[in-house]
Design a protein around this motif. Structure first.
Motif, PDB file in Angstrom:
ATOM      1  N   ASP A   1       0.838  -1.200   0.000  1.00  0.00           N
ATOM      2  CA  ASP A   1       0.000   0.000   0.000  1.00  0.00           C
ATOM      3  C   ASP A   1       0.878   1.257   0.000  1.00  0.00           C
TER       4      ASP A   1
ATOM      5  N   HIS B   1       2.226   4.965   0.602  1.00  0.00           N
ATOM      6  CA  HIS B   1       2.031   6.101   1.507  1.00  0.00           C
ATOM      7  C   HIS B   1       3.211   7.044   1.348  1.00  0.00           C
TER       8      HIS B   1
ATOM      9  N   VAL C   1      -0.812  -3.237   5.219  1.00  0.00           N
ATOM     10  CA  VAL C   1      -1.434  -2.276   6.125  1.00  0.00           C
ATOM     11  C   VAL C   1      -2.857  -2.762   6.412  1.00  0.00           C
TER      12      VAL C   1
ATOM     13  N   TYR D   1      -6.561  -1.943   7.902  1.00  0.00           N
ATOM     14  CA  TYR D   1      -7.434  -0.788   8.089  1.00  0.00           C
ATOM     15  C   TYR D   1      -8.659  -1.191   8.902  1.00  0.00           C
TER      16      TYR D   1
ATOM     17  N   THR E   1      -9.187   3.912   8.615  1.00  0.00           N
ATOM     18  CA  THR E   1      -7.943   4.424   9.158  1.00  0.00           C
ATOM     19  C   THR E   1      -6.997   3.258   9.442  1.00  0.00           C
ATOM     20  N   PRO E   2      -5.684   3.453   9.230  1.00  0.00           N
ATOM     21  CA  PRO E   2      -4.727   2.370   9.490  1.00  0.00           C
ATOM     22  C   PRO E   2      -4.728   1.978  10.962  1.00  0.00           C
ATOM     23  N   CYS E   3      -4.681   0.664  11.226  1.00  0.00           N
ATOM     24  CA  CYS E   3      -4.619   0.202  12.611  1.00  0.00           C
ATOM     25  C   CYS E   3      -3.462  -0.765  12.848  1.00  0.00           C
TER      26      CYS E   3
ATOM     27  N   VAL F   1       0.580  -2.170  10.829  1.00  0.00           N
ATOM     28  CA  VAL F   1       1.471  -2.210   9.676  1.00  0.00           C
ATOM     29  C   VAL F   1       2.453  -3.362   9.858  1.00  0.00           C
TER      30      VAL F   1
ATOM     31  N   TYR G   1       7.378   3.995   9.160  1.00  0.00           N
ATOM     32  CA  TYR G   1       6.018   3.574   8.833  1.00  0.00           C
ATOM     33  C   TYR G   1       5.044   3.966   9.947  1.00  0.00           C
TER      34      TYR G   1
ATOM     35  N   LEU H   1       1.968   6.631   9.567  1.00  0.00           N
ATOM     36  CA  LEU H   1       0.613   6.069   9.642  1.00  0.00           C
ATOM     37  C   LEU H   1      -0.074   6.356  10.976  1.00  0.00           C
TER      38      LEU H   1
ATOM     39  N   ARG I   1      -3.728   2.436  18.224  1.00  0.00           N
ATOM     40  CA  ARG I   1      -3.237   3.602  17.453  1.00  0.00           C
ATOM     41  C   ARG I   1      -2.802   4.666  18.439  1.00  0.00           C
TER      42      ARG I   1
END
Length: 411
Positions: free
Chosen positions: A296, A298, A313, A315, A320-322, A324, A348, A352, A410
């Motif tokens: 993905d 970024h 990644v 999501y 939203t990213p949660c 990696v 990363y 993120l 997160r």
């Protein structure tokens, strides 16, 4: 007089093993050094001797020197058992699931190339028992009779008002379709590889006879696309393995008639594909309701000038990213895993907005390590998957990692 340099005809190496020092013709040593097949450097003190060390590429190549007699064969054996390598390969090729038990046979072969040739031939034999698949192929040609559609612009440009021959386009029902062309090309490639057993080579010649009316793909041309359908279902496993043959790193280097020809798998890519695809499947088993994106893109900076592509990644439901993940096919050394991997994962997590990041390695000295980054509130986890264990245990470990990722906080 025959020298020690002239006597070397076969080199056996093991993936990531210490370097081997041996006598080689200088032309062969230079060719291997230029090809990148293995790390090859000349001995600074003894002319004619070279130091060879295998990296993460496994397989076999043959180096032929004009007027130098038989080729020199270099074989690199993987550290993982061949049967386990094929298990990883299933995730890399199929993209959705691994090979099931009994679908891909590696028989008694312990080396990669013989096992691959055997598996491809067996799957191809099963695919072709009912005859060659046929389909429609778009054809454009010059003909003496009108067939299909007249290509008016080509007729005007090439014939200048002449009525014959006629530039036409039509769909031909034929066996010369993408699926059969891929199989035919894979057979031709396997027949050129060093180390294919005589009985397997004989059966491959039989498959080539079956495909005699099919056009092989010329080296350098793109491999035609094919779509899995109900009609070509009996071809699926054979095509996946044939693509493995065609996609495997091809080593060719031919200055002044010198030739290197062979087949190699990149274990880095196989391990990365396995980790990411197996994790994607595990998230479905866990039933997390999250979505997954592989490779993905970024950006690290606000100006979007520094591009990043994490392997995976995860999501959440709001997009939203949660979590990696980055997969690294590296064995842990005495001093631990490389620090550069930690720096990369820190970047990363920062970009993120994640509190934890996960690096997944092949088997190491410990199954897990965690590093708390000073003044950042970020924890970087290093996980190790033991590739020597049975597939069931390996997939269980991946499912456990998936469960952990779902619960990653997160910032």
């Amino acid at each position: 007089m025959t020298s020690a340099v002239d006597a070397v005809r076969s080199v056996e190496l093991v993936e990531h093993a210490p370097a081997t020092r041996l006598a080689l013709p200088d032309a062969v040593g230079r060719a291997l050094a230029a090809s990148g097949v293995v790390d090859t450097t000349p001995d600074p003190y003894v002319p004619g001797f070279w130091s060879l060390r295998a990296g993460s590429k496994v397989g076999a190549v043959a180096v032929t020197v004009p007027g130098g007699g038989p080729p020199v064969t270099v074989r690199v054996t993987p550290k993982v058992p061949v049967v386990r390598l094929f298990f990883l390969l299933g995730y890399s090729l199929v993209g959705k699931q691994s090979w099931r038990d009994g679908e891909v046979e590696v028989a008694e072969h312990r080396d990669l190339v013989p096992a691959l040739a055997h598996a491809v031939e067996r799957q191809m034999d099963r695919a072709l028992r009912q005859g060659l698949l046929q389909g429609y192929k778009a054809t454009e040609e010059s003909a003496l009779v009108v067939r299909g559609r007249l290509r008016e612009s080509e007729q005007i440009r090439r014939r200048f008002g002449a009525t014959l021959p006629v530039e036409v386009a039509y769909d031909e029902f034929t066996t010369d379709i993408a699926e059969n062309r891929i199989l035919r090309t894979a057979v031709e490639r396997l027949l050129r590889l060093p180390g294919v057993p005589r009985d397997v080579r004989r059966r491959l010649l039989h498959q080539r006879t079956r495909l005699a009316d099919v056009t092989a793909i010329v080296r350098g041309q793109p491999i035609p696309d094919w779509l899995p359908t109900r009609l070509n279902a009996r071809y699926h496993h054979a095509l996946h393995l044939a693509r493995a043959v065609l996609d495997g790193i091809s080593a060719e280097h031919a200055p002044g008639g010198l030739r290197i020809d062979g087949f190699l798998f990149d274990m880095n890519r196989l391990f990365e594909d396995f980790v990411t695809v197996a994790l994607r499947e595990a998230f479905q088993i866990v039933g997390s309701g999250h979505s997954v994106r592989l490779q993905d893109p970024h950006h690290l900076d606000e100006a979007a000038a520094i591009r990043m592509k994490p392997d995976l990644v995860l999501y959440g439901s709001h997009g939203t990213p949660c979590a990696v993940v980055d997969a690294k096919y590296k064995a842990e050394k005495r001093g631990g895993y490389p620090d550069t991997d930690l720096y990369q994962m820190l970047a990363y997590c920062t970009a993120l907005n994640l509190r934890e990041g996960h690096l997944v390695y092949a088997k190491g000295n410990a199954p897990h390590a965690a590093h708390q980054v000073r003044h950042a509130g970020i924890v970087i986890h290093q996980h190790a998957l033991d590739l020597d264990q049975e597939p069931a245990g390996l997939l269980t470990a991946v499912e456990g990692l998936a469960q952990r990722l779902v619960n990653t906080p997160r910032v």
